[in-house]
Design a protein around this motif. Structure first.
Motif, PDB file in Angstrom:
ATOM      1  N   ASP A 330       0.851  -1.200   0.000  1.00 31.50           N
ATOM      2  CA  ASP A 330       0.000   0.000   0.000  1.00 31.50           C
ATOM      3  C   ASP A 330       0.881   1.241   0.000  1.00 31.50           C
ATOM      4  OD1 ASP A 330      -3.178   0.553   0.626  1.00 31.50           O
ATOM      5  OD2 ASP A 330      -1.883   2.223   1.235  1.00 31.50           O
ATOM      6  N   TYR A 368      -8.773   1.248  -9.057  1.00 29.38           N
ATOM      7  CA  TYR A 368      -7.726   2.008  -9.749  1.00 29.38           C
ATOM      8  C   TYR A 368      -7.000   1.103 -10.742  1.00 29.38           C
ATOM      9  CZ  TYR A 368      -8.435   5.088  -5.730  1.00 29.38           C
ATOM     10  OH  TYR A 368      -8.983   5.899  -4.759  1.00 29.38           O
ATOM     11  N   LYS A 375       1.076   1.488 -14.184  1.00 26.71           N
ATOM     12  CA  LYS A 375       2.212   1.859 -13.325  1.00 26.71           C
ATOM     13  C   LYS A 375       3.132   0.659 -13.051  1.00 26.71           C
ATOM     14  CE  LYS A 375       1.205   2.931  -8.951  1.00 26.71           C
ATOM     15  NZ  LYS A 375       0.646   3.705  -7.836  1.00 26.71           N
TER      16      LYS A 375
HETATM   17  P1  TMP Z   1      -9.688   3.500  -1.765  1.00 24.76           P
HETATM   18  O1  TMP Z   1     -10.133   2.575  -2.834  1.00 24.76           O
HETATM   19  O2  TMP Z   1     -10.605   3.480  -0.589  1.00 24.76           O
HETATM   20  O3  TMP Z   1      -9.353   4.890  -2.288  1.00 24.76           O
HETATM   21  O4  TMP Z   1      -8.307   2.914  -1.161  1.00 24.76           O
HETATM   22  C1  TMP Z   1      -7.266   2.587  -1.994  1.00 24.76           C
HETATM   23  C2  TMP Z   1      -6.074   2.050  -1.220  1.00 24.76           C
HETATM   24  O5  TMP Z   1      -5.126   1.563  -2.174  1.00 24.76           O
HETATM   25  C3  TMP Z   1      -5.358   3.114  -0.398  1.00 24.76           C
HETATM   26  O6  TMP Z   1      -4.970   2.533   0.843  1.00 24.76           O
HETATM   27  C4  TMP Z   1      -4.129   3.466  -1.244  1.00 24.76           C
HETATM   28  C5  TMP Z   1      -3.877   2.205  -2.002  1.00 24.76           C
HETATM   29  N1  TMP Z   1      -3.286   2.386  -3.331  1.00 24.76           N
HETATM   30  C6  TMP Z   1      -2.063   1.776  -3.583  1.00 24.76           C
HETATM   31  O7  TMP Z   1      -1.511   1.085  -2.714  1.00 24.76           O
HETATM   32  N2  TMP Z   1      -1.498   1.945  -4.815  1.00 24.76           N
HETATM   33  C7  TMP Z   1      -2.073   2.714  -5.786  1.00 24.76           C
HETATM   34  O8  TMP Z   1      -1.507   2.851  -6.879  1.00 24.76           O
HETATM   35  C8  TMP Z   1      -3.356   3.333  -5.511  1.00 24.76           C
HETATM   36  C9  TMP Z   1      -4.042   4.155  -6.561  1.00 24.76           C
HETATM   37  C10 TMP Z   1      -3.918   3.134  -4.268  1.00 24.76           C
END
Ligand code: TMP
Ligand code: ZN
Length: 395
Positions: A330, A368, A375
């Protein structure tokens, strides 16, 4: 530590039908290190209001427990930045001007900073998670470190008067008392205030089989029919609805004092929820459990990508341990060296993907996907593969 829901938070009805039961689950954002005591496990049941069709959780976990150790940061992903651009332009063109903004649930101030850069001024945030309001305040974003309610609204009104724009992104699902919240919003509106409410759309959650959107923080699942009911009660009206692809299907509601020419509504039924429940139990969860079991048996290594709240739901619903999921990467530093709630699976920095080069990475941040797959080209070029959890698709 929690209270039982007694009546529908949108219409007050007591006719609530159970439609989805995930058993007991840990709090999805309760990331802790090995030695810290965690906040425990709580029942996770969805009830459907037969009167207004709002789906909501059967329990309300004490917010001071849920938000005292809160690690969710507004994402600074490209996907979200693009969304903020669209939103800022949309607010400006719909209102025909910029103006003062109140953001409810302003997190670390990311959106307010962005809007301020687009000439929205003055700005004010309300954020109950003290670690986040502190970050916002330290970076110069005016923030009230409180829960948003009638009391907070009265204090804000005395200080700032009414606002031209009121933004509530992804907060309605977190708020136990909708009556109080909408009344508080209404107190801060003048005749031309544009209120923007955004939340994952229940219809998209059902259609996309996104059961991982269901965790204790998400106490309600947004749809138009119940929202109309509560807004209209306080002389507020949905004037337009926009659907966005973010977070697996989100709706943006543009709300104001003027009733629209034609109403916006929808009809989601208990039957839709029961069919969803059936598919999740009989197919979505068992398919992923089998896939991970088979791959592990073949000697493949598996990690998770994105320690989102959704990852906690997936991992606990599938009963995975660190034997099958070695770690979850993360980008949020405060989650590193902590465990996925309810497990001993460690959360690590994103660099671990290339350092450890597991055979498969389950994409728990599937919302995402496009951006992440682009990426992490090198991971796939090095032989790694992503698994999209809801469909078991291997990329
Ligand atoms: P969310 O879906 O609630 O916004 O949380 C997304 C989680 O994923 C957040 O803890 C950040 C993480 N993340 C990554 O680890 N890598 C990434 O490229 C992205 C976009 C998010
Ligand atoms: Zn209801």
């Amino acid at each position: 530590m929690y209270t039982l829901l007694k009546k529908c938070r949108a219409c007050g009805s007591r006719t609530l039908t159970p439609v989805f039961n995930v058993g007991v689950q840990p709090l999805a954002n309760d990331f802790r290190s090995d030695s810290d005591p965690h906040s425990g496990f709580y029942p996770l049941n969805v009830l459907f209001c037969e009167e207004c069709s709002l789906a909501q959780l059967s329990v309300i976990v004490d917010p001071s427990v849920m938000y005292s150790n809160y690690h969710y940061l507004t994402s600074n992903s490209k996907t979200m930045e693009a969304h903020f651009h669209v939103l800022a332009n949309d607010l400006k063109s719909r209102a025909g001007r910029v103006g003062s903004v109140l953001e409810i649930g302003s997190n670390d101030g990311t959106l307010l900073r962005f809007l301020n850069g687009k000439n929205f001024s003055p700005i004010m945030g309300v954020e109950p998670a003290t670690n986040l309001s502190r970050v916002a305040l330290n970076s110069g974003i005016p923030t009230t470190p409180e829960f948003f309610n009638l009391k907070t609204a009265t204090a804000l009104r005395a200080m700032d008067g009414e606002y031209d724009f009121i933004i509530a992104r992804h907060v309605f699902c977190h708020i136990p008392d909708w009556m109080d919240c909408v009344e508080a919003i209404s107190q801060l509106c003048h005749d031309d205030t544009l209120v923007y409410i955004e939340a994952p759309y229940a219809r998209s959650t059902l259609k996309g089989l996104e059961f991982d959107q269901i965790y204790h923080e998400h106490m309600s699942f947004m749809s138009l029919r119940p929202m109309n009911r509560i807004l209209n009660r306080f002389n507020l009206y949905i004037q337009d609805v926009v659907e966005y692809g973010i977070h697996g299907g989100t709706i943006g509601l543009f709300v104001g004092r003027k009733p629209p020419v034609a109403g916006f509504t929808d009809s989601i039924t208990a039957k839709d929820w029961l069919a969803f429940s059936d598919t999740i139990r009989s197919s979505v969860i068992p398919s992923m459990v089998s896939l991970v079991y088979d791959l592990t048996k073949e000697g493949k290594t598996i990690c998770g990508y994105g320690a989102s709240a959704k990852s906690t739901v997936w991992i606990n619903s599938c009963g995975w341990t660190d034997k099958s999921i070695k770690f979850v990467t993360d980008t949020t530093p405060s989650k590193w060296d902590k465990m996925i709630p309810g497990t001993s699976i460690p959360v690590v920095d994103p660099g671990a993907l290339m350092r450890e080069l597991p055979s498969y990475a389950i994409l728990f941040s599937w919302n995402y996907a496009k951006e992440i797959i682009e990426k992490e080209k090198l991971f796939r070029e090095s032989g790694g593969k992503f698994i999209i959890p809801h469909t078991c698709e291997i990329i």
